[in-house]
Design a protein around this motif. Structure first.
Motif, short mmCIF file in Angstrom:
data_model
loop_
_atom_site.label_atom_id
_atom_site.label_comp_id
_atom_site.label_asym_id
_atom_site.label_seq_id
_atom_site.Cartn_x
_atom_site.Cartn_y
_atom_site.Cartn_z
N LEU A 19 0.81 -1.11 -0.06
CA LEU A 19 0.08 -0.24 0.00
C LEU A 19 1.04 1.12 0.10
CD1 LEU A 19 -2.46 -0.95 2.88
CD2 LEU A 19 -2.56 -1.53 0.22
N VAL A 20 0.40 2.42 -0.55
CA VAL A 20 1.16 3.43 -0.47
C VAL A 20 1.26 3.98 0.92
CG1 VAL A 20 0.99 5.96 -0.85
CG2 VAL A 20 0.26 4.52 -2.67
N TYR A 21 2.46 4.24 1.27
CA TYR A 21 3.20 4.41 2.76
C TYR A 21 2.48 5.69 3.25
CZ TYR A 21 6.31 5.35 6.43
OH TYR A 21 6.79 6.00 7.76
N TYR A 25 1.79 10.15 0.60
CA TYR A 25 0.52 11.20 0.22
C TYR A 25 0.93 12.52 0.32
CZ TYR A 25 -2.69 6.97 -0.17
OH TYR A 25 -3.13 5.81 -0.38
N LEU A 26 1.64 12.89 1.35
CA LEU A 26 2.07 14.15 1.56
C LEU A 26 2.97 14.75 0.45
CD1 LEU A 26 2.76 14.44 5.47
CD2 LEU A 26 0.76 15.02 4.19
N ARG A 27 4.04 13.64 0.00
CA ARG A 27 5.12 14.11 -1.29
C ARG A 27 4.13 14.44 -2.54
NH1 ARG A 27 8.22 9.24 -1.75
NH2 ARG A 27 9.19 10.42 -3.45
N ALA A 61 -5.10 15.99 7.51
CA ALA A 61 -5.19 14.92 6.46
C ALA A 61 -6.12 14.03 6.86
CB ALA A 61 -3.96 14.32 6.24
N ASP A 62 -6.78 13.32 5.96
CA ASP A 62 -7.70 12.19 6.19
C ASP A 62 -7.37 10.95 5.29
OD1 ASP A 62 -9.55 13.11 8.36
OD2 ASP A 62 -10.24 14.45 6.92
N TYR A 63 -7.05 9.87 5.76
CA TYR A 63 -6.71 8.71 4.73
C TYR A 63 -7.94 7.88 4.92
CZ TYR A 63 -1.90 10.23 5.75
OH TYR A 63 -0.74 10.79 5.90
N ALA A 103 -6.73 16.44 2.04
CA ALA A 103 -6.03 17.46 3.16
C ALA A 103 -6.49 18.76 2.88
CB ALA A 103 -4.42 17.11 2.79
N ARG A 104 -6.22 19.28 3.88
CA ARG A 104 -6.41 20.78 3.75
C ARG A 104 -4.86 21.56 4.18
NH1 ARG A 104 -9.69 24.97 3.15
NH2 ARG A 104 -11.62 23.58 3.31
#
Length: 136
Positions: A19-21, A25-27, A61-63, A103-104
């Motif tokens: 899964l994407v680490y 997602y921040l990157r 952020a919400d995953y 994310a905001r």
């Protein structure tokens, strides 16, 4: 207007489970923000020469669902508030019709001494097409 930036998930983006680490997602959203600013015509190298830089002040952020190796995903970026020295950028990561992450991000403009400073009028005008809520 929403800026769209497609990304392919590579092996290096994933964890042991495939899964994407979470930090990646921040990157992804950082790169998409940079591309949106570039698409708006803002030259961040020229900004730096003027003694101004953008810095992240806050991230919420919400995953929601995982992305996996080889997924084609898309980061959608908009602006919903532009204030004196800062602006908010809602960002979402989608895989087709599935919202995976949102994310905001609050961005602040800093001067050469690292102090918050007013967003210059030319940069404010360049960013305006990406938001309907441009404040004073």
């Amino acid at each position: 207007m929403t800026h769209l930036w497609p990304i392919r998930v590579y092996y290096e983006d994933t964890d042991l489970a495939g899964l994407v680490y979470y930090a990646n997602y921040l990157r992804f959203i950082e790169r998409a923000r940079s591309e949106m600013v570039r698409a708006a015509g803002v030259d961040q190298v020229e900004m730096k020469a003027r003694g101004l830089v953008f810095a992240v002040r806050r991230v919420e952020a919400d995953y929601l669902k995982p992305a996996r190796y080889d997924d084609q995903i898309e980061v959608r970026t908009t602006l919903d508030r532009v204030k004196g020295a800062s602006f908010d950028m809602p960002q979402e990561v989608w895989r087709g019709d599935d919202l995976l992450f949102r994310a905001r991000v609050t961005i602040v403009v800093l001067d050469a001494q690292g102090r918050a400073t007013r967003l210059p009028a030319d940069i404010r005008a360049a960013l305006a097409p990406f938001t309907a809520d441009v404040g004073p």
